[in-house]
Structure formats: structure tokens, C-alpha cells
Design a protein around this motif. Structure first.
Motif, PDB file in Angstrom:
ATOM      1  N   PHE A   1      37.517  49.819 -30.368  1.00 53.76           N
ATOM      2  CA  PHE A   1      36.936  50.128 -29.355  1.00 53.76           C
ATOM      3  C   PHE A   1      37.646  51.335 -28.359  1.00 53.76           C
ATOM      4  CE2 PHE A   1      34.276  46.354 -30.111  1.00 53.76           C
ATOM      5  CZ  PHE A   1      33.024  46.919 -29.602  1.00 53.76           C
ATOM      6  N   PHE A   2      38.835  50.995 -28.436  1.00 53.43           N
ATOM      7  CA  PHE A   2      39.416  52.031 -27.524  1.00 53.43           C
ATOM      8  C   PHE A   2      39.440  53.444 -27.845  1.00 53.43           C
ATOM      9  CE2 PHE A   2      43.462  54.137 -26.125  1.00 53.43           C
ATOM     10  CZ  PHE A   2      43.272  54.133 -24.810  1.00 53.43           C
ATOM     11  N   VAL A   3      39.790  53.454 -29.432  1.00 52.96           N
ATOM     12  CA  VAL A   3      39.600  55.016 -29.861  1.00 52.96           C
ATOM     13  C   VAL A   3      38.177  55.469 -30.087  1.00 52.96           C
ATOM     14  CG1 VAL A   3      40.179  56.124 -32.154  1.00 52.96           C
ATOM     15  CG2 VAL A   3      41.799  54.407 -31.240  1.00 52.96           C
ATOM     16  N   ALA A   4      37.278  54.562 -30.061  1.00 50.39           N
ATOM     17  CA  ALA A   4      35.886  54.932 -30.233  1.00 50.39           C
ATOM     18  C   ALA A   4      35.606  55.598 -28.992  1.00 50.39           C
ATOM     19  CB  ALA A   4      35.108  53.830 -30.515  1.00 50.39           C
ATOM     20  N   ALA A   5      35.999  54.915 -27.846  1.00 54.67           N
ATOM     21  CA  ALA A   5      35.708  55.144 -26.291  1.00 54.67           C
ATOM     22  C   ALA A   5      36.251  56.477 -25.999  1.00 54.67           C
ATOM     23  CB  ALA A   5      36.159  54.116 -25.279  1.00 54.67           C
ATOM     24  N   LEU A   6      37.503  56.771 -26.542  1.00 51.18           N
ATOM     25  CA  LEU A   6      38.031  58.076 -26.241  1.00 51.18           C
ATOM     26  C   LEU A   6      37.560  59.207 -26.969  1.00 51.18           C
ATOM     27  CD1 LEU A   6      41.791  57.253 -26.707  1.00 51.18           C
ATOM     28  CD2 LEU A   6      40.812  57.941 -24.623  1.00 51.18           C
ATOM     29  N   ILE A   7      36.961  59.090 -28.184  1.00 53.39           N
ATOM     30  CA  ILE A   7      36.096  60.001 -28.915  1.00 53.39           C
ATOM     31  C   ILE A   7      34.879  60.291 -28.293  1.00 53.39           C
ATOM     32  CG2 ILE A   7      35.060  60.530 -31.183  1.00 53.39           C
ATOM     33  CD1 ILE A   7      37.280  58.824 -32.615  1.00 53.39           C
TER      34      ILE A   7
ATOM     35  N   THR B   1      34.189  59.810 -25.095  1.00 52.02           N
ATOM     36  CA  THR B   1      34.309  60.643 -23.903  1.00 52.02           C
ATOM     37  C   THR B   1      34.497  62.279 -23.998  1.00 52.02           C
ATOM     38  OG1 THR B   1      35.287  58.610 -22.786  1.00 52.02           O
ATOM     39  CG2 THR B   1      35.891  60.806 -21.846  1.00 52.02           C
ATOM     40  N   CYS B   2      35.239  62.295 -25.252  1.00 58.29           N
ATOM     41  CA  CYS B   2      35.955  63.666 -25.507  1.00 58.29           C
ATOM     42  C   CYS B   2      34.708  64.497 -26.020  1.00 58.29           C
ATOM     43  CB  CYS B   2      36.983  63.799 -26.296  1.00 58.29           C
ATOM     44  SG  CYS B   2      38.476  63.121 -25.636  1.00 58.29           S
ATOM     45  N   MET B   3      33.999  64.036 -26.945  1.00 59.93           N
ATOM     46  CA  MET B   3      32.762  64.511 -27.658  1.00 59.93           C
ATOM     47  C   MET B   3      31.682  64.713 -26.806  1.00 59.93           C
ATOM     48  SD  MET B   3      33.164  63.827 -31.741  1.00 59.93           S
ATOM     49  CE  MET B   3      31.861  64.824 -32.135  1.00 59.93           C
ATOM     50  N   GLY B   4      31.104  63.495 -26.193  1.00 62.16           N
ATOM     51  CA  GLY B   4      29.867  63.418 -25.520  1.00 62.16           C
ATOM     52  C   GLY B   4      28.887  63.058 -26.508  1.00 62.16           C
TER      53      GLY B   4
ATOM     54  N   GLN C   1      24.959  65.788 -33.074  1.00 62.46           N
ATOM     55  CA  GLN C   1      25.219  67.073 -33.740  1.00 62.46           C
ATOM     56  C   GLN C   1      25.998  67.015 -35.258  1.00 62.46           C
ATOM     57  OE1 GLN C   1      26.099  70.095 -30.905  1.00 62.46           O
ATOM     58  NE2 GLN C   1      24.423  69.886 -29.803  1.00 62.46           N
ATOM     59  N   ASN C   2      27.220  66.252 -34.685  1.00 56.72           N
ATOM     60  CA  ASN C   2      28.190  66.154 -35.994  1.00 56.72           C
ATOM     61  C   ASN C   2      28.007  64.835 -36.742  1.00 56.72           C
ATOM     62  OD1 ASN C   2      29.874  68.734 -35.588  1.00 56.72           O
ATOM     63  ND2 ASN C   2      29.635  67.773 -33.515  1.00 56.72           N
ATOM     64  N   SER C   3      26.897  63.831 -36.516  1.00 55.92           N
ATOM     65  CA  SER C   3      26.663  62.733 -37.112  1.00 55.92           C
ATOM     66  C   SER C   3      27.175  62.607 -38.480  1.00 55.92           C
ATOM     67  CB  SER C   3      25.310  62.098 -36.814  1.00 55.92           C
ATOM     68  OG  SER C   3      24.419  62.986 -37.510  1.00 55.92           O
ATOM     69  N   ALA C   4      26.703  63.674 -39.344  1.00 56.73           N
ATOM     70  CA  ALA C   4      26.841  63.767 -40.719  1.00 56.73           C
ATOM     71  C   ALA C   4      28.178  63.838 -41.028  1.00 56.73           C
ATOM     72  CB  ALA C   4      26.060  64.931 -41.440  1.00 56.73           C
TER      73      ALA C   4
ATOM     74  N   SER D   1      31.925  53.952 -36.648  1.00 58.95           N
ATOM     75  CA  SER D   1      30.578  53.487 -36.643  1.00 58.95           C
ATOM     76  C   SER D   1      30.286  53.287 -35.024  1.00 58.95           C
ATOM     77  CB  SER D   1      30.457  52.237 -37.509  1.00 58.95           C
ATOM     78  OG  SER D   1      30.921  52.257 -38.780  1.00 58.95           O
ATOM     79  N   LEU D   2      31.381  52.540 -34.361  1.00 61.09           N
ATOM     80  CA  LEU D   2      31.274  52.490 -32.924  1.00 61.09           C
ATOM     81  C   LEU D   2      30.920  53.712 -32.360  1.00 61.09           C
ATOM     82  CD1 LEU D   2      34.083  49.951 -32.469  1.00 61.09           C
ATOM     83  CD2 LEU D   2      31.880  49.506 -32.185  1.00 61.09           C
ATOM     84  N   VAL D   3      31.500  54.829 -32.818  1.00 60.16           N
ATOM     85  CA  VAL D   3      31.262  56.246 -31.981  1.00 60.16           C
ATOM     86  C   VAL D   3      29.843  56.415 -32.362  1.00 60.16           C
ATOM     87  CG1 VAL D   3      31.783  58.664 -32.489  1.00 60.16           C
ATOM     88  CG2 VAL D   3      33.620  56.831 -32.313  1.00 60.16           C
ATOM     89  N   ARG D   4      29.352  56.416 -33.584  1.00 62.74           N
ATOM     90  CA  ARG D   4      27.907  56.695 -34.019  1.00 62.74           C
ATOM     91  C   ARG D   4      26.899  55.707 -33.316  1.00 62.74           C
ATOM     92  NH1 ARG D   4      24.891  58.858 -35.952  1.00 62.74           N
ATOM     93  NH2 ARG D   4      24.404  58.599 -38.267  1.00 62.74           N
ATOM     94  N   ILE D   5      27.280  54.525 -32.934  1.00 62.43           N
ATOM     95  CA  ILE D   5      26.326  53.689 -32.146  1.00 62.43           C
ATOM     96  C   ILE D   5      26.303  53.776 -30.778  1.00 62.43           C
ATOM     97  CG2 ILE D   5      25.429  51.161 -32.260  1.00 62.43           C
ATOM     98  CD1 ILE D   5      26.789  50.667 -34.809  1.00 62.43           C
TER      99      ILE D   5
END
Length: 322
Positions: free
Chosen positions: A175-181, A183-186, A192-195, A52-56
Motif C-alpha cells: 500500500f505504501f509503495v503504491a501510494a508513493l507511485i 502521488t508521483c505519477m498522478g 496513459q501507462n496502464s499497459a 494492482s493497487l496502483v492501477r485500481i
């Protein structure tokens, strides 16, 4: 194989509201699977919050944090005023003591970590859900012991500072893992990969739902009427909280007020289960398990109504701007 997996995750993500209730049914009708998933409860809480942190987007979280006075008020509502209001309402009803205790402990809990993922699925304000989930999870070690002690005369034996540290590490790690994801994905690839990301959230939420159903099937066979009582009471608690909080905070707009309704109704019974598992009665733990059912069934049932209210509010806002 990769394309098939992406298709499957995308399908789950696009139909999340309809798929989540299936986890409840699997947990009830395949008790062996519920028992097997018990060790996975904590990872199953962690992954949906992280995704969820990645998606927002960061600016959405920042915007919600800048409304700190509302965050403080809403946290006070969730942790203090809500359980007090539930206690007052329960004075007008005659219910078995274990159910009353379970309802009050549930009402004193922060929102479930999967709440942000459900908010994304429903299209309501997921950023305020994340902020409130994190704020209340950090504050609950301070609010829960006195609220539980005064409302149900139960003294929590888990160390206050130990619980605070565990929750803080849990949130920091997310938060840390979400930040890494991120950074890696953009951000563009995330969109594009939200679903697919939502589909992964659905899988882990499903694992949690199935795992926490452990023992419910046996209890239903032994005491079907008691289990039905719990189901009715927990449904009224969740639905009543949805409606009351949404109406109470409607001035903040449909997306935000319905998000607040969501965090008010979807209490973190899983956290209460983990905190009290060594000292709670079986009836209490069974309530925490059965109480998951309306939390994951009601959003899917209410999704069409929520969508209509969001569209109506958007049309009214557009009309006013003109």
C-alpha cells in the motif's frame, strides 16, 4: 532504448492472458532458470500486488470496503467453507494421500497476490479481488493452523504471530509503495501507462511462475503418471472453484461474481510453499508447483468466454435501465 522497453512492456500488458502461460513452459523446459529464480519468489509476489493497487482507483477500493458484510461472508467462504466443501467432495474419490493433503491445504489458502493483476487483465472486478486478497491474507494465520490440523493432521510450526506480522508488513509495504507511485505519477499518467504497468506485472508474475517450477521437471521424468495425476486434480480444483463460486454469487453481477470465482480458484500455493517448505514432503511441494499451471493457463483459455459474459451482462443491464 527507452521507447523499445516501453513498447515491450506495453505489448506484454496488452497480451497478458496469452503471455503468462509461457512462464510455466519456461519453468518446465529450462530447469536451471527455475532454480536461479528461487530467491526472487517474495519480490515476485510483492510487485504485482503493488502495481494492482496502483492501477485500481481509490474510490473503487473504498466502494468494495463499504460492502463489508459481503467481504466478511466471502472471506469466510474462502478460508473456512471452501476447504470444508473440498474435503466433503474428496470423500467420494480414491486418490494418493499426498495429493489429498495437498488439495486440502491448497483449498485453505488465501488467493494468490497476482490474482488482482489477472482480474485487471480479464476485465473483472479487480477492486473486490484486492480487498478479498488482503482480508484473507490477514486472517489466514488464524484460520490455516486449525484447518490444516483437522483436515490433514499437519501442525504448522511457523509461529502464528510471526506469520501475521510478516503478512501485515507485506501488505502495508505494498500500500505504501503504491501510494508513493500514485502521488508521483498522478491518475492521468497511470491511465496513459496502464499497459506498461500491466507489462511489469506480467514480468514479475512470470518470474514467480518460473521460480516455483523448481524440481517439477525432474519429478516428471521420474514419475510422469504421478505428475499428470496432480495436474488433472489441480485443474479440476481450480476450474471447479471458478464455476461453483461464480454461479453461487452470480446475483452480485457478472464482473463481481467472476472475480469471486477467480479468487476462489487461484489459491496462494506460493504462500503455502513458503510457509511449509521446511516441514512438507517433496510430494506436497511438487503439488504446489504443478498446481500453478492451471491457475495461469485457465484464465487465458477462459478469457473469450469471460468477455462474452461481461458483454452480455452489460447489454442486459442497459436494457433493464431503459
Amino acid at each position: 532504448m527507452k521507447n523499445k522497453m516501453q513498447f515491450a512492456l506495453g505489448f506484454l500488458g496488452r497480451h497478458a492472458s496469452s503471455v503468462l502461460p509461457v512462464g510455466v513452459l519456461v519453468g518446465l523446459f529450462v530447469p536451471y532458470l527455475a532454480s536461479s529464480f528461487q530467491p526472487l519468489l517474495i519480490p515476485a509476489l510483492f510487485v504485482p500486488l503493488t502495481l494492482s493497487l496502483v492501477r485500481i482507483e481509490t474510490y473503487q477500493l473504498r466502494r468494495s470496503l463499504l460492502r463489508w458484510h459481503w467481504v466478511a461472508l466471502l472471506s469466510f467462504w474462502i478460508l473456512i467453507l471452501r476447504p470444508a466443501a473440498v474435503w466433503a467432495i474428496l470423500q467420494f474419490f480414491i486418490l494418493p494421500e499426498p495429493i489429498v493433503k495437498a488439495v486440502l491445504i491448497t483449498a485453505a489458502a488465501p488467493p494468490v497476490t497476482a490474482c488482482a493483476a489477472i482480474a485487471i487483465f480479464l476485465g473483472v472486478d479487480a477492486a473486490i479481488v484486492v480487498v478479498l486478497t488482503i482480508a484473507t491474507m490477514l486472517l489466514v494465520p488464524l484460520s490455516l493452523p486449525p484447518m490444516v490440523y483437522y483436515l490433514v493432521d499437519l501442525q504448522i510450526k511457523t509461529g502464528l504471530w510471526q506469520l501475521s506480522l510478516h503478512l501485515a508488513l507485506f501488505i502495508f509495504a505494498a500500500f505504501f509503495v503504491a501510494a508513493l507511485i500514485k502521488t508521483c505519477m498522478g491518475q492521468s499518467r497511470i491511465h496513459q501507462n496502464s499497459a506498461i504497468l500491466d507489462g511489469a506485472s506480467v514480468i514479475f508474475i512470470g518470474i514467480f511462475i518460473i521460480g516455483i517450477m523448481h524440481g517439477v521437471t525432474d519429478k516428471f521424468i521420474q514419475q510422469p503418471w504421478y505428475v499428470l495425476q496432480i495436474l488433472v486434480v489441480s485443474t479440476l480444483l481450480v476450474l471447479g472453484s471458478y464455476i461453483f463460486a461464480t454461479v453461487l454469487f452470480w446475483r452480485l453481477g457478472a464482473r463481481t461474481s467472476m472475480a469471486i470465482g477467480l479468487v476462489s480458484g487461484n489459491c496462494n500455493m506460493g504462500l503455502m510453499y513458503l510457509v511449509l517448505v521446511d516441514q512438507a514432503t517433496l510430494d506436497l511441494l511438487i503439488f504446489f508447483a504443478i498446481g500453478q499451471i492451471p491457475m495461469y493457463f485457465l484464465p487465458s483459455l477462459l478469457a473469450p468466454l469471460i468477455n462474452r459474459l461481461l458483454v452480455r451482462d452489460a447489454l442486459i443491464s442497459t436494457t433493464h435501465k431503459r
